[in-house]
Design a protein around this motif. Structure first.
Motif, mmCIF file in Angstrom:
data_model
loop_
_atom_site.group_PDB
_atom_site.id
_atom_site.type_symbol
_atom_site.label_atom_id
_atom_site.label_comp_id
_atom_site.label_asym_id
_atom_site.label_seq_id
_atom_site.Cartn_x
_atom_site.Cartn_y
_atom_site.Cartn_z
ATOM 1 N N ILE A 48 19.800 1.505 4.217
ATOM 2 C CA ILE A 48 19.163 0.356 4.729
ATOM 3 C C ILE A 48 18.599 -0.357 3.769
ATOM 4 O O ILE A 48 17.828 0.300 2.893
ATOM 5 N N GLU A 49 18.658 -1.653 3.860
ATOM 6 C CA GLU A 49 18.087 -2.410 2.964
ATOM 7 C C GLU A 49 16.973 -3.379 3.794
ATOM 8 O O GLU A 49 17.564 -3.931 4.704
ATOM 9 N N THR A 50 15.815 -3.429 3.208
ATOM 10 C CA THR A 50 14.830 -4.338 4.128
ATOM 11 C C THR A 50 14.353 -5.384 3.308
ATOM 12 O O THR A 50 13.599 -5.074 2.112
ATOM 13 N N VAL A 51 14.090 -6.669 3.526
ATOM 14 C CA VAL A 51 13.339 -7.673 3.041
ATOM 15 C C VAL A 51 12.486 -8.254 3.723
ATOM 16 O O VAL A 51 12.784 -7.902 5.405
ATOM 17 N N GLY A 52 11.493 -9.038 3.544
ATOM 18 C CA GLY A 52 10.425 -9.637 4.337
ATOM 19 C C GLY A 52 9.375 -9.057 4.564
ATOM 20 O O GLY A 52 8.915 -8.520 3.781
ATOM 21 N N CYS A 53 8.844 -9.340 5.630
ATOM 22 C CA CYS A 53 7.361 -9.025 5.867
ATOM 23 C C CYS A 53 6.967 -7.582 6.345
ATOM 24 O O CYS A 53 8.180 -6.960 6.685
ATOM 25 N N GLN A 54 5.924 -7.252 6.663
ATOM 26 C CA GLN A 54 5.540 -5.746 7.088
ATOM 27 C C GLN A 54 6.234 -5.522 8.325
ATOM 28 O O GLN A 54 6.517 -4.262 8.690
ATOM 29 N N MET A 55 6.256 -6.539 9.347
ATOM 30 C CA MET A 55 6.962 -6.556 10.569
ATOM 31 C C MET A 55 8.381 -5.665 10.355
ATOM 32 O O MET A 55 8.769 -4.976 11.016
ATOM 33 N N ASN A 56 9.064 -6.284 9.300
ATOM 34 C CA ASN A 56 10.406 -5.677 9.058
ATOM 35 C C ASN A 56 10.543 -4.372 8.745
ATOM 36 O O ASN A 56 11.255 -3.570 8.821
ATOM 37 N N MET A 57 9.368 -4.231 7.872
ATOM 38 C CA MET A 57 9.320 -2.765 7.360
ATOM 39 C C MET A 57 9.055 -1.558 8.676
ATOM 40 O O MET A 57 9.589 -0.559 8.385
ATOM 41 N N LEU A 58 8.419 -2.220 9.565
ATOM 42 C CA LEU A 58 8.140 -1.384 10.529
ATOM 43 C C LEU A 58 9.426 -1.434 11.548
ATOM 44 O O LEU A 58 9.686 -0.065 11.854
ATOM 45 N N ASP A 59 10.051 -2.306 11.484
ATOM 46 C CA ASP A 59 11.185 -2.367 12.324
ATOM 47 C C ASP A 59 12.194 -1.348 11.799
ATOM 48 O O ASP A 59 13.002 -0.532 12.370
ATOM 49 N N SER A 60 12.417 -1.408 10.373
ATOM 50 C CA SER A 60 13.294 -0.478 9.623
ATOM 51 C C SER A 60 12.839 0.929 9.922
ATOM 52 O O SER A 60 13.730 1.835 10.103
ATOM 53 N N GLU A 61 11.558 1.123 9.975
ATOM 54 C CA GLU A 61 10.993 2.677 9.980
ATOM 55 C C GLU A 61 11.550 3.206 11.192
ATOM 56 O O GLU A 61 11.951 4.086 11.341
ATOM 57 N N MET A 62 11.375 2.207 12.286
ATOM 58 C CA MET A 62 11.798 2.776 13.810
ATOM 59 C C MET A 62 13.172 2.982 13.851
ATOM 60 O O MET A 62 13.703 3.897 14.454
ATOM 61 N N VAL A 63 14.042 2.024 13.334
ATOM 62 C CA VAL A 63 15.488 2.116 13.387
ATOM 63 C C VAL A 63 15.867 3.355 12.676
ATOM 64 O O VAL A 63 16.806 4.159 13.174
ATOM 65 N N VAL A 64 15.353 3.859 11.427
ATOM 66 C CA VAL A 64 15.794 4.767 10.792
ATOM 67 C C VAL A 64 15.373 6.073 11.623
ATOM 68 O O VAL A 64 16.060 7.054 11.662
ATOM 69 N N ALA A 65 14.225 6.199 11.918
ATOM 70 C CA ALA A 65 13.757 7.198 13.020
ATOM 71 C C ALA A 65 14.817 7.634 14.199
ATOM 72 O O ALA A 65 15.156 8.692 14.420
ATOM 73 N N SER A 66 15.109 6.493 14.555
ATOM 74 C CA SER A 66 15.950 6.566 15.950
ATOM 75 C C SER A 66 17.507 7.153 15.341
ATOM 76 O O SER A 66 18.119 7.888 16.191
ATOM 77 N N LEU A 67 17.793 6.738 14.222
ATOM 78 C CA LEU A 67 19.264 7.343 13.778
ATOM 79 C C LEU A 67 18.950 8.673 13.207
ATOM 80 O O LEU A 67 19.990 9.396 13.434
ATOM 81 N N ARG A 68 17.870 8.748 12.526
ATOM 82 C CA ARG A 68 17.710 10.591 12.188
ATOM 83 C C ARG A 68 17.824 11.384 13.362
ATOM 84 O O ARG A 68 18.129 12.334 13.281
ATOM 85 N N GLN A 69 17.326 10.675 14.537
ATOM 86 C CA GLN A 69 17.087 11.568 15.650
ATOM 87 C C GLN A 69 18.566 11.996 16.255
ATOM 88 O O GLN A 69 18.810 12.809 16.729
ATOM 89 N N ARG A 70 19.481 10.985 15.830
ATOM 90 C CA ARG A 70 20.901 11.287 16.256
ATOM 91 C C ARG A 70 21.802 12.018 15.138
ATOM 92 O O ARG A 70 22.982 11.965 15.059
#
Ligand code: 5AD
Ligand code: SF4
Length: 476
Positions: free
Chosen positions: A9-31
């Motif tokens: 996963i590659e993230t650009v942009g603001c802190q909101m995006n960093m948080l979004d990536s954290e959430m998406v990664v966590a949900s995929l790790r759960q799978r």
């Protein structure tokens, strides 16, 4: 046993995006997904994108272009575009990059795991997007932009003792240059009970510092019957969460920097006296063209209010846009004057970038040349840098409390005596960056540092030993 899927996963942009990536990664790790370090090692590639300036989009399209070959050789690889550019460009992304499998807006991130599965099993291109600002009744538009904060996984953060906590999504200010109200939808506050629960979870996981996120975080409000919760109330509630030592909040809107909020910042020891309040321009005419909703005099009044409530404890930072539509030399100089007058801790300075879909793009010509924008950017930055350096110099000889974040960029981890000291970096309560030599064991702790040198962006110090702390003057 089947090998786990591997996600890059590659993230650009603001802190909101960093948080979004954290959430998406966590949900995929759960799978059962594992993280890969490069697109080549991954079977799933996600780009979390930004649309605030054209350059960010160009970078993403170039990065996508580089994957064309990869996808041809490995057609089973899933490539997804998420975030603001996905919401803005929508299915056009499939035309520009036909090998992309998924386009998912920031209000639809909860769908990502299922959509990846679908693309993998059924093939085809899939889009999940929220409604546009004119695509229906407000309540339907709001419902189509969902906050996505289902899981907190401390291993997903670069530093487990620091976390972002979303308290608001979207924006209703509609500054004429800005795409955010279109990509992230209407402003919506999260319920305080949810925010408080999440803060407690974070604290239980060992998190010491939370940064509350919102596009205009100090406009936060949540209505429940006849009870309204504002940011000041929220800060009061969060102050009592055991384990949390520091609370920050970004980004602020000048008009909503009320006396109540500033009093809360003054009275609550955990709340950082660091305030990021973008001014954008020092000229009333430009502010009007930007439709920022305040004048330079309003901003000055706010600065005075901050000074009266917080005094020299406060550290204020700002954003500026140079070369906005029709900006004359005098109008630009007014920004220079305001930087000098307000003496910001630091400012982020951006060259205006026309964004299709905004009011400025529809009604105001982008008539300042790139060269002029560049010159103004450099000039304003030079003025700000001198002020930042002077501000940091005032810390010479003082002791500050630093939350240690980790090795500094300069730390040479390969070439050190085993377990010896390395250069560490951390921040003061008012968000100043401090580097010093110390043992890696200090990471995650808040410790006193004596400052002996300073540049525009960094304070340089040494760990203060127990005996020397008798006379600590901690300003930060
Ligand atoms: N061009 C340049 N800068 C922009 N910003 C927002 N939109 C634009 C644009 N179209 C800047 C503002 C904002 C920061 C996050 O990005 O200064 O505060
Ligand atoms: Fe964009 Fe203005 Fe909203 Fe900030 S307040 S996100 S600049 S529209």
């Amino acid at each position: 046993m089947k090998a786990p899927h591997r996600l890059y996963i590659e993230t650009v942009g603001c802190q909101m995006n960093m948080l979004d990536s954290e959430m998406v990664v966590a949900s995929l790790r759960q799978r059962g997904y594992e993280l890969a370090n490069s697109p080549g090692q991954a079977d799933t590639i996600l780009f979390n994108t930004c649309s605030v300036r054209e350059q960010a989009e160009n970078k993403t399209y170039s990065a996508l272009g580089r994957l064309k070959q990869e996808k041809q050789s490995n057609p089973d690889k899933i490539i997804g575009v998420m975030g603001c550019m996905a919401q803005k460009d929508q299915r056009m992304i499939f035309q520009k990059a036909p090998f992309v499998d998924l386009v998912v807006g920031p209000g639809q991130l909860q769908q990502i795991p299922d959509l990846i599965e679908k693309a993998r099993t059924e093939g085809g291109q899939h889009a999940a997007l929220s409604l546009g600002r004119r695509d229906g009744a407000v309540k339907d538009i709001k419902r189509s932009h969902e906050t996505y904060d289902p899981l907190r996984d401390p291993t997903m953060r670069p530093t487990p003792f620091q976390a972002f906590l979303r308290i608001q999504i979207g924006c209703d200010k509609f500054c004429t240059y800005c795409i955010v109200p279109m990509t992230r939808g209407p402003e919506q506050g999260r319920p305080p009970s949810q925010i408080l629960d999440e803060a407690k979870i974070l604290a239980d996981q060992g998190c010491k510092e939370i940064t509350l996120l919102g596009q205009t975080v100090n406009s936060y409000r949540f209505r429940d019957g006849d009870q309204t919760t504002r940011l000041a109330d929220l800060l009061n509630q969060l102050e009592s969460v055991d384990g949390i030592e520091r609370i920050k909040f970004v980004t602020n809107y000048p008009k909503d920097m009320t006396y109540d909020l500033l009093s809360a910042v003054r009275d609550l020891p955990k709340v950082s006296p660091y305030l990021h309040v973008p001014l954008q321009s020092g000229s009333d005419a430009v502010l009007k063209r930007m439709k920022r909703g305040y004048t330079v005099a309003d901003y000055r009044e706010m600065m005075q209010r901050i000074d009266e409530t917080l005094g020299e404890k406060a550290a204020i930072s700002s954003d500026f846009i140079v070369g906005f539509c029709g900006e004359t030399e005098d109008e630009f100089q007014a920004s220079v004057e305001m930087v000098k007058e307000c003496r910001f801790k630091n400012s982020f300075i951006f060259k205006y970038s026309e964004r299709p879909g905004t009011r400025a793009s529809d009604h105001l010509p982008d008539d300042i040349s790139f060269e002029v924008k560049k010159r103004r950017n450099n000039e304003l930055l030079a003025v700000q840098n001198q002020i930042s350096e002077d501000g940091n110099q005032a810390f010479l000889g003082r002791h500050v409390d630093v939350l240690v974040e980790g090795p500094s960029k300069k730390a040479d981890l390969d070439d050190r005596p085993s377990r010896g000291p390395i250069q560490l970096t951390g921040r003061t309560h008012c968000d100043r960056i401090v580097v010093f030599d110390g043992n890696e064991r200090l990471v995650g702790q808040t410790i006193p540092i004596g400052i002996y040198d300073a540049t525009a962006h960094t304070l340089i110090g040494t760990v203060v030993t127990q005996e020397a702390t008798g006379e600590i003057v901690s300003l930060a």
